[in-house]
Design a protein around this motif. Sequence first.
Motif, PDB file in Angstrom:
ATOM      1  N   ASP A   1     -16.041 -13.116 -16.921  1.00  0.00           N
ATOM      2  CA  ASP A   1     -16.014 -11.715 -16.490  1.00  0.00           C
ATOM      3  C   ASP A   1     -16.799 -11.539 -15.192  1.00  0.00           C
ATOM      4  OD1 ASP A   1     -14.491 -10.959 -18.656  1.00  0.00           O
ATOM      5  OD2 ASP A   1     -16.157 -10.137 -19.806  1.00  0.00           O
ATOM      6  N   GLU A   2     -18.002 -12.093 -15.148  1.00  0.00           N
ATOM      7  CA  GLU A   2     -18.845 -11.945 -13.957  1.00  0.00           C
ATOM      8  C   GLU A   2     -18.194 -12.562 -12.721  1.00  0.00           C
ATOM      9  OE1 GLU A   2     -23.292 -12.054 -16.040  1.00  0.00           O
ATOM     10  OE2 GLU A   2     -22.427 -13.903 -15.235  1.00  0.00           O
ATOM     11  N   LYS A   3     -17.698 -13.776 -12.876  1.00  0.00           N
ATOM     12  CA  LYS A   3     -17.088 -14.491 -11.735  1.00  0.00           C
ATOM     13  C   LYS A   3     -15.846 -13.753 -11.241  1.00  0.00           C
ATOM     14  CE  LYS A   3     -15.221 -18.742 -12.262  1.00  0.00           C
ATOM     15  NZ  LYS A   3     -13.926 -19.071 -11.686  1.00  0.00           N
ATOM     16  N   THR A   4     -15.058 -13.247 -12.171  1.00  0.00           N
ATOM     17  CA  THR A   4     -13.837 -12.538 -11.808  1.00  0.00           C
ATOM     18  C   THR A   4     -14.148 -11.254 -11.052  1.00  0.00           C
ATOM     19  OG1 THR A   4     -12.670 -13.475 -13.701  1.00  0.00           O
ATOM     20  CG2 THR A   4     -11.740 -11.494 -12.739  1.00  0.00           C
ATOM     21  N   ILE A   5     -15.163 -10.544 -11.487  1.00  0.00           N
ATOM     22  CA  ILE A   5     -15.554  -9.308 -10.792  1.00  0.00           C
ATOM     23  C   ILE A   5     -15.958  -9.631  -9.351  1.00  0.00           C
ATOM     24  CG2 ILE A   5     -17.352  -7.526 -10.667  1.00  0.00           C
ATOM     25  CD1 ILE A   5     -17.222  -7.517 -13.812  1.00  0.00           C
ATOM     26  N   ARG A   6     -16.743 -10.685  -9.171  1.00  0.00           N
ATOM     27  CA  ARG A   6     -17.161 -11.067  -7.810  1.00  0.00           C
ATOM     28  C   ARG A   6     -15.964 -11.426  -6.931  1.00  0.00           C
ATOM     29  NH1 ARG A   6     -22.866 -14.307  -7.614  1.00  0.00           N
ATOM     30  NH2 ARG A   6     -24.026 -12.952  -9.013  1.00  0.00           N
ATOM     31  N   ILE A   7     -15.035 -12.187  -7.499  1.00  0.00           N
ATOM     32  CA  ILE A   7     -13.855 -12.585  -6.733  1.00  0.00           C
ATOM     33  C   ILE A   7     -12.997 -11.369  -6.404  1.00  0.00           C
ATOM     34  CG2 ILE A   7     -11.672 -13.846  -6.894  1.00  0.00           C
ATOM     35  CD1 ILE A   7     -13.249 -16.060  -8.387  1.00  0.00           C
ATOM     36  N   ALA A   8     -12.818 -10.473  -7.364  1.00  0.00           N
ATOM     37  CA  ALA A   8     -12.015  -9.270  -7.132  1.00  0.00           C
ATOM     38  C   ALA A   8     -12.617  -8.422  -6.015  1.00  0.00           C
ATOM     39  CB  ALA A   8     -11.897  -8.455  -8.416  1.00  0.00           C
ATOM     40  N   GLU A   9     -13.935  -8.266  -6.042  1.00  0.00           N
ATOM     41  CA  GLU A   9     -14.610  -7.478  -4.997  1.00  0.00           C
ATOM     42  C   GLU A   9     -14.469  -8.154  -3.629  1.00  0.00           C
ATOM     43  OE1 GLU A   9     -18.574  -7.184  -6.555  1.00  0.00           O
ATOM     44  OE2 GLU A   9     -18.079  -5.459  -7.831  1.00  0.00           O
ATOM     45  N   ALA A  10     -14.584  -9.474  -3.612  1.00  0.00           N
ATOM     46  CA  ALA A  10     -14.523 -10.207  -2.341  1.00  0.00           C
ATOM     47  C   ALA A  10     -13.128 -10.191  -1.722  1.00  0.00           C
ATOM     48  CB  ALA A  10     -14.974 -11.652  -2.553  1.00  0.00           C
ATOM     49  N   THR A  11     -12.094 -10.203  -2.560  1.00  0.00           N
ATOM     50  CA  THR A  11     -10.727 -10.328  -2.043  1.00  0.00           C
ATOM     51  C   THR A  11     -10.015  -8.985  -1.867  1.00  0.00           C
ATOM     52  OG1 THR A  11      -9.893 -10.677  -4.300  1.00  0.00           O
ATOM     53  CG2 THR A  11     -10.397 -12.650  -2.993  1.00  0.00           C
ATOM     54  N   ALA A  12     -10.625  -7.903  -2.324  1.00  0.00           N
ATOM     55  CA  ALA A  12      -9.975  -6.587  -2.246  1.00  0.00           C
ATOM     56  C   ALA A  12      -9.557  -6.271  -0.804  1.00  0.00           C
ATOM     57  CB  ALA A  12     -10.916  -5.503  -2.761  1.00  0.00           C
ATOM     58  N   GLY A  13      -8.285  -5.939  -0.624  1.00  0.00           N
ATOM     59  CA  GLY A  13      -7.769  -5.569   0.685  1.00  0.00           C
ATOM     60  C   GLY A  13      -7.504  -6.723   1.630  1.00  0.00           C
ATOM     61  N   ARG A  14      -7.652  -7.946   1.152  1.00  0.00           N
ATOM     62  CA  ARG A  14      -7.433  -9.124   2.004  1.00  0.00           C
ATOM     63  C   ARG A  14      -6.145  -9.846   1.605  1.00  0.00           C
ATOM     64  NH1 ARG A  14     -12.356 -10.599   4.571  1.00  0.00           N
ATOM     65  NH2 ARG A  14     -14.144  -9.451   3.744  1.00  0.00           N
ATOM     66  N   ALA A  15      -5.605 -10.613   2.531  1.00  0.00           N
ATOM     67  CA  ALA A  15      -4.400 -11.401   2.250  1.00  0.00           C
ATOM     68  C   ALA A  15      -4.429 -12.676   3.078  1.00  0.00           C
ATOM     69  CB  ALA A  15      -3.145 -10.587   2.574  1.00  0.00           C
ATOM     70  N   GLY A  16      -3.613 -13.634   2.653  1.00  0.00           N
ATOM     71  CA  GLY A  16      -3.483 -14.881   3.401  1.00  0.00           C
ATOM     72  C   GLY A  16      -4.785 -15.652   3.488  1.00  0.00           C
ATOM     73  N   ARG A  17      -5.072 -16.182   4.679  1.00  0.00           N
ATOM     74  CA  ARG A  17      -6.264 -17.003   4.869  1.00  0.00           C
ATOM     75  C   ARG A  17      -7.545 -16.220   4.551  1.00  0.00           C
ATOM     76  NH1 ARG A  17     -10.359 -18.512   7.923  1.00  0.00           N
ATOM     77  NH2 ARG A  17     -10.804 -20.758   8.144  1.00  0.00           N
ATOM     78  N   ASP A  18      -7.595 -14.947   4.953  1.00  0.00           N
ATOM     79  CA  ASP A  18      -8.787 -14.138   4.683  1.00  0.00           C
ATOM     80  C   ASP A  18      -9.052 -14.042   3.181  1.00  0.00           C
ATOM     81  OD1 ASP A  18      -9.244 -13.690   7.341  1.00  0.00           O
ATOM     82  OD2 ASP A  18      -8.377 -11.682   7.376  1.00  0.00           O
ATOM     83  N   ALA A  19      -7.998 -13.849   2.405  1.00  0.00           N
ATOM     84  CA  ALA A  19      -8.149 -13.752   0.949  1.00  0.00           C
ATOM     85  C   ALA A  19      -8.575 -15.096   0.364  1.00  0.00           C
ATOM     86  CB  ALA A  19      -6.845 -13.288   0.303  1.00  0.00           C
ATOM     87  N   LEU A  20      -7.979 -16.175   0.858  1.00  0.00           N
ATOM     88  CA  LEU A  20      -8.324 -17.511   0.369  1.00  0.00           C
ATOM     89  C   LEU A  20      -9.804 -17.811   0.633  1.00  0.00           C
ATOM     90  CD1 LEU A  20      -7.566 -20.345  -0.734  1.00  0.00           C
ATOM     91  CD2 LEU A  20      -6.974 -20.971   1.629  1.00  0.00           C
ATOM     92  N   VAL A  21     -10.272 -17.524   1.835  1.00  0.00           N
ATOM     93  CA  VAL A  21     -11.671 -17.791   2.192  1.00  0.00           C
ATOM     94  C   VAL A  21     -12.616 -16.923   1.357  1.00  0.00           C
ATOM     95  CG1 VAL A  21     -13.374 -17.598   4.057  1.00  0.00           C
ATOM     96  CG2 VAL A  21     -11.138 -18.652   4.501  1.00  0.00           C
ATOM     97  N   ALA A  22     -12.264 -15.657   1.176  1.00  0.00           N
ATOM     98  CA  ALA A  22     -13.099 -14.760   0.373  1.00  0.00           C
ATOM     99  C   ALA A  22     -13.116 -15.193  -1.093  1.00  0.00           C
ATOM    100  CB  ALA A  22     -12.592 -13.325   0.496  1.00  0.00           C
TER     101      ALA A  22
END
Length: 197
Positions: free
Chosen positions: A63-84
Motif C-alpha cells: 500500500d505504501e509503495k503504491t501510494i508513492r508511485i501513484a503520487e510520483a507518476t500522476a499526470g506523467r506519461a512515457g519516459r517521464d512516467a517511467l523515470v518517476a
Amino acid sequence: MARAGLTADRVTIAGAELADEVGLEHVTMSAVARRLGVKDASLYAHVRGLEDLRGRIALLAADEKTIRIAEATAGRAGRDALVAFAGAWRAYAHAHPGRYTATQVPMRIDPELAAAAPGPRRAVELTYGMLRAYALTEPDLTDAVRLVRSTLHGFVSLEAAGGFAHARPAEASWVRCLDALHALLEHWPASREGDLS
C-alpha cells in the motif's frame, strides 16, 4: 486478554519498523512484543502468528509503495512516467528495506486481508498504466511489465547488497539503465514465430 490500545495495525507497524531496522528475516513475535513492551502472548489476540504478521507487513508495504508511485507518476506519461515510477520504487526500497523485501518474497497471506488491501491490485494497474504510452499489446505488455519489475528489483537489490562498489557511481548507472529501458520499450522487438502466448 488483549492489552488496551494494542491493535493488529499497531502490531503490524511495529513489525514493519523492526523489519526496516534488522531485516525481515529477523522479525520474530518475541522481538515485536519486546518493541511494544508486552508479553508474546498478547500479540496473538491481534495476529495469528509470524506468518500472518509478515503477510500483514507485506500488504502494508505494498500500500505504501503504491501510494508513492501513484503520487510520483500522476499526470506523467512515457519516459517521464517511467523515470518517476522507477524513482519512487527505488526511494521506497532505500527508505524501507525490510518492508520492501516483504513485497518481493513469496508468502502466504490471509485471503480476506489480501482481498481488502488495495496496494497489490493498484500496483499492477499503475504498472500497466505507465506502460500504455508505449502502445504495447498482449502478450508484449505483460512481458514489458515483467521486464520493468525485474530491472528495478534487480538494481535496488544489488545496490542494497553493496553490489555496486565500482568507481562509477550507482546513480550514473541508474540513469543510463532507465534510458536503455525507455529505448527498449519504445522499440519493442517483434514477436518471434512460435512464441508461447
